[in-house]
Design a protein around this motif. Structure first.
Motif, PDB file in Angstrom:
ATOM      1  N   GLU A   1      -3.712   0.853 -11.999  1.00  0.00           N
ATOM      2  CA  GLU A   1      -4.265   1.834 -12.907  1.00  0.00           C
ATOM      3  C   GLU A   1      -5.897   1.742 -12.602  1.00  0.00           C
ATOM      4  O   GLU A   1      -6.514   1.484 -13.783  1.00  0.00           O
ATOM      5  CB  GLU A   1      -3.975   1.853 -14.088  1.00  0.00           C
ATOM      6  CG  GLU A   1      -2.324   2.381 -14.218  1.00  0.00           C
ATOM      7  CD  GLU A   1      -1.623   2.420 -15.474  1.00  0.00           C
ATOM      8  OE1 GLU A   1      -2.452   2.294 -16.487  1.00  0.00           O
ATOM      9  OE2 GLU A   1      -0.493   3.017 -15.582  1.00  0.00           O
TER      10      GLU A   1
ATOM     11  N   ALA B   1       3.866   7.446  -4.560  1.00  0.00           N
ATOM     12  CA  ALA B   1       3.572   8.134  -5.981  1.00  0.00           C
ATOM     13  C   ALA B   1       3.312   9.468  -6.084  1.00  0.00           C
ATOM     14  O   ALA B   1       3.419   9.921  -6.883  1.00  0.00           O
ATOM     15  CB  ALA B   1       2.560   6.954  -6.646  1.00  0.00           C
ATOM     16  N   VAL B   2       2.469   9.929  -4.913  1.00  0.00           N
ATOM     17  CA  VAL B   2       2.240  11.263  -4.826  1.00  0.00           C
ATOM     18  C   VAL B   2       3.116  12.269  -4.208  1.00  0.00           C
ATOM     19  O   VAL B   2       3.044  13.414  -4.122  1.00  0.00           O
ATOM     20  CB  VAL B   2       0.553  11.088  -4.135  1.00  0.00           C
ATOM     21  CG1 VAL B   2      -0.313  10.699  -4.978  1.00  0.00           C
ATOM     22  CG2 VAL B   2       0.775  10.967  -2.738  1.00  0.00           C
TER      23      VAL B   2
ATOM     24  N   HIS C   1       1.279   3.824  -2.946  1.00  0.00           N
ATOM     25  CA  HIS C   1       0.327   4.800  -3.523  1.00  0.00           C
ATOM     26  C   HIS C   1       0.893   6.079  -2.786  1.00  0.00           C
ATOM     27  O   HIS C   1       0.628   7.263  -3.351  1.00  0.00           O
ATOM     28  CB  HIS C   1      -1.045   4.679  -2.858  1.00  0.00           C
ATOM     29  CG  HIS C   1      -1.608   3.429  -3.407  1.00  0.00           C
ATOM     30  ND1 HIS C   1      -2.093   3.346  -4.791  1.00  0.00           N
ATOM     31  CD2 HIS C   1      -1.637   1.954  -3.112  1.00  0.00           C
ATOM     32  CE1 HIS C   1      -2.615   2.222  -5.392  1.00  0.00           C
ATOM     33  NE2 HIS C   1      -2.196   1.264  -4.188  1.00  0.00           N
TER      34      HIS C   1
ATOM     35  N   HIS D   1      -7.696   2.742  -4.420  1.00  0.00           N
ATOM     36  CA  HIS D   1      -6.465   2.163  -4.308  1.00  0.00           C
ATOM     37  C   HIS D   1      -6.022   0.936  -5.145  1.00  0.00           C
ATOM     38  O   HIS D   1      -4.905   0.473  -5.073  1.00  0.00           O
ATOM     39  CB  HIS D   1      -6.124   1.745  -2.606  1.00  0.00           C
ATOM     40  CG  HIS D   1      -6.290   3.160  -1.805  1.00  0.00           C
ATOM     41  ND1 HIS D   1      -7.151   3.613  -1.162  1.00  0.00           N
ATOM     42  CD2 HIS D   1      -5.425   4.039  -1.605  1.00  0.00           C
ATOM     43  CE1 HIS D   1      -7.040   4.452  -0.418  1.00  0.00           C
ATOM     44  NE2 HIS D   1      -5.798   4.920  -0.731  1.00  0.00           N
TER      45      HIS D   1
ATOM     46  N   PHE E   1       0.701  -1.252  -0.151  1.00  0.00           N
ATOM     47  CA  PHE E   1       0.212   0.188  -0.090  1.00  0.00           C
ATOM     48  C   PHE E   1       0.880   1.256  -0.025  1.00  0.00           C
ATOM     49  O   PHE E   1       0.430   2.219  -0.574  1.00  0.00           O
ATOM     50  CB  PHE E   1      -0.765  -0.195   1.213  1.00  0.00           C
ATOM     51  CG  PHE E   1      -1.941   1.100   1.454  1.00  0.00           C
ATOM     52  CD1 PHE E   1      -2.831   0.929   0.339  1.00  0.00           C
ATOM     53  CD2 PHE E   1      -1.893   2.086   2.286  1.00  0.00           C
ATOM     54  CE1 PHE E   1      -3.985   1.953   0.494  1.00  0.00           C
ATOM     55  CE2 PHE E   1      -2.791   2.904   2.177  1.00  0.00           C
ATOM     56  CZ  PHE E   1      -3.731   3.001   1.494  1.00  0.00           C
ATOM     57  N   ASN E   2       2.082   1.244   0.548  1.00  0.00           N
ATOM     58  CA  ASN E   2       3.000   2.250   0.645  1.00  0.00           C
ATOM     59  C   ASN E   2       3.283   2.740  -0.709  1.00  0.00           C
ATOM     60  O   ASN E   2       3.689   4.008  -0.820  1.00  0.00           O
ATOM     61  CB  ASN E   2       4.138   2.047   1.464  1.00  0.00           C
ATOM     62  CG  ASN E   2       5.014   0.888   1.017  1.00  0.00           C
ATOM     63  OD1 ASN E   2       4.527   0.410  -0.220  1.00  0.00           O
ATOM     64  ND2 ASN E   2       6.001   0.397   1.553  1.00  0.00           N
TER      65      ASN E   2
ATOM     66  N   VAL F   1       0.569  -4.343  -7.132  1.00  0.00           N
ATOM     67  CA  VAL F   1       1.927  -3.183  -7.597  1.00  0.00           C
ATOM     68  C   VAL F   1       2.932  -4.057  -8.306  1.00  0.00           C
ATOM     69  O   VAL F   1       3.186  -5.144  -8.119  1.00  0.00           O
ATOM     70  CB  VAL F   1       2.441  -2.934  -6.226  1.00  0.00           C
ATOM     71  CG1 VAL F   1       3.525  -1.618  -6.571  1.00  0.00           C
ATOM     72  CG2 VAL F   1       1.291  -2.039  -5.510  1.00  0.00           C
TER      73      VAL F   1
ATOM     74  N   ARG G   1       4.864   0.703  -9.737  1.00  0.00           N
ATOM     75  CA  ARG G   1       3.821   1.210 -10.160  1.00  0.00           C
ATOM     76  C   ARG G   1       2.655   0.626  -9.604  1.00  0.00           C
ATOM     77  O   ARG G   1       2.349  -0.449  -9.638  1.00  0.00           O
ATOM     78  CB  ARG G   1       3.858   1.079 -11.592  1.00  0.00           C
ATOM     79  CG  ARG G   1       5.094   1.641 -12.503  1.00  0.00           C
ATOM     80  CD  ARG G   1       4.939   1.411 -13.971  1.00  0.00           C
ATOM     81  NE  ARG G   1       4.013   2.047 -14.265  1.00  0.00           N
ATOM     82  CZ  ARG G   1       3.428   2.290 -15.703  1.00  0.00           C
ATOM     83  NH1 ARG G   1       4.069   1.760 -16.530  1.00  0.00           N
ATOM     84  NH2 ARG G   1       2.411   3.112 -15.995  1.00  0.00           N
ATOM     85  N   PRO G   2       1.805   1.774  -8.841  1.00  0.00           N
ATOM     86  CA  PRO G   2       0.503   1.280  -8.346  1.00  0.00           C
ATOM     87  C   PRO G   2      -0.761   0.769  -9.563  1.00  0.00           C
ATOM     88  O   PRO G   2      -0.478   1.106 -10.744  1.00  0.00           O
ATOM     89  CB  PRO G   2       0.069   2.400  -7.855  1.00  0.00           C
ATOM     90  CG  PRO G   2       0.826   3.466  -8.290  1.00  0.00           C
ATOM     91  CD  PRO G   2       1.951   2.935  -8.983  1.00  0.00           C
TER      92      PRO G   2
END
Length: 75
Positions: free
Chosen positions: A54, A17-18, A14, A58, A11-12, A43, A51-52
């Protein structure tokens, strides 16, 4: 500089990525920690990048069959 350790379902990635500068993101494919394989669109990792999924939200769409592999009813 930001560092991320292991997380459930990776989960990290995500958060990483921002954020503007993430130096390291820990990924463990060690049995028992490899929860990334328990979702339909995990992922992806390659060439030094994570890459999360798409998809909306989430992207955590659990795969019930994969959870059977990790269950330990005898414990």
């Amino acid at each position: 500089m930001t560092l991320f350790g292991n997380s459930l379902f990776d989960f990290n990635v995500h958060a990483a990525a921002v954020l503007p500068r993430v130096e390291r993101l820990e990924f463990s494919d060690f049995p028992g920690l490899a929860s990334n394989g328990c979702v339909r669109q995990p992922v992806r990792f390659g060439m030094g990048f994570a890459r999360p999924p798409e998809m909306p939200g989430h992207g955590l769409d659990p795969c019930p069959d994969a959870f059977q592999e990790f269950s330990r009813p005898e414990s």
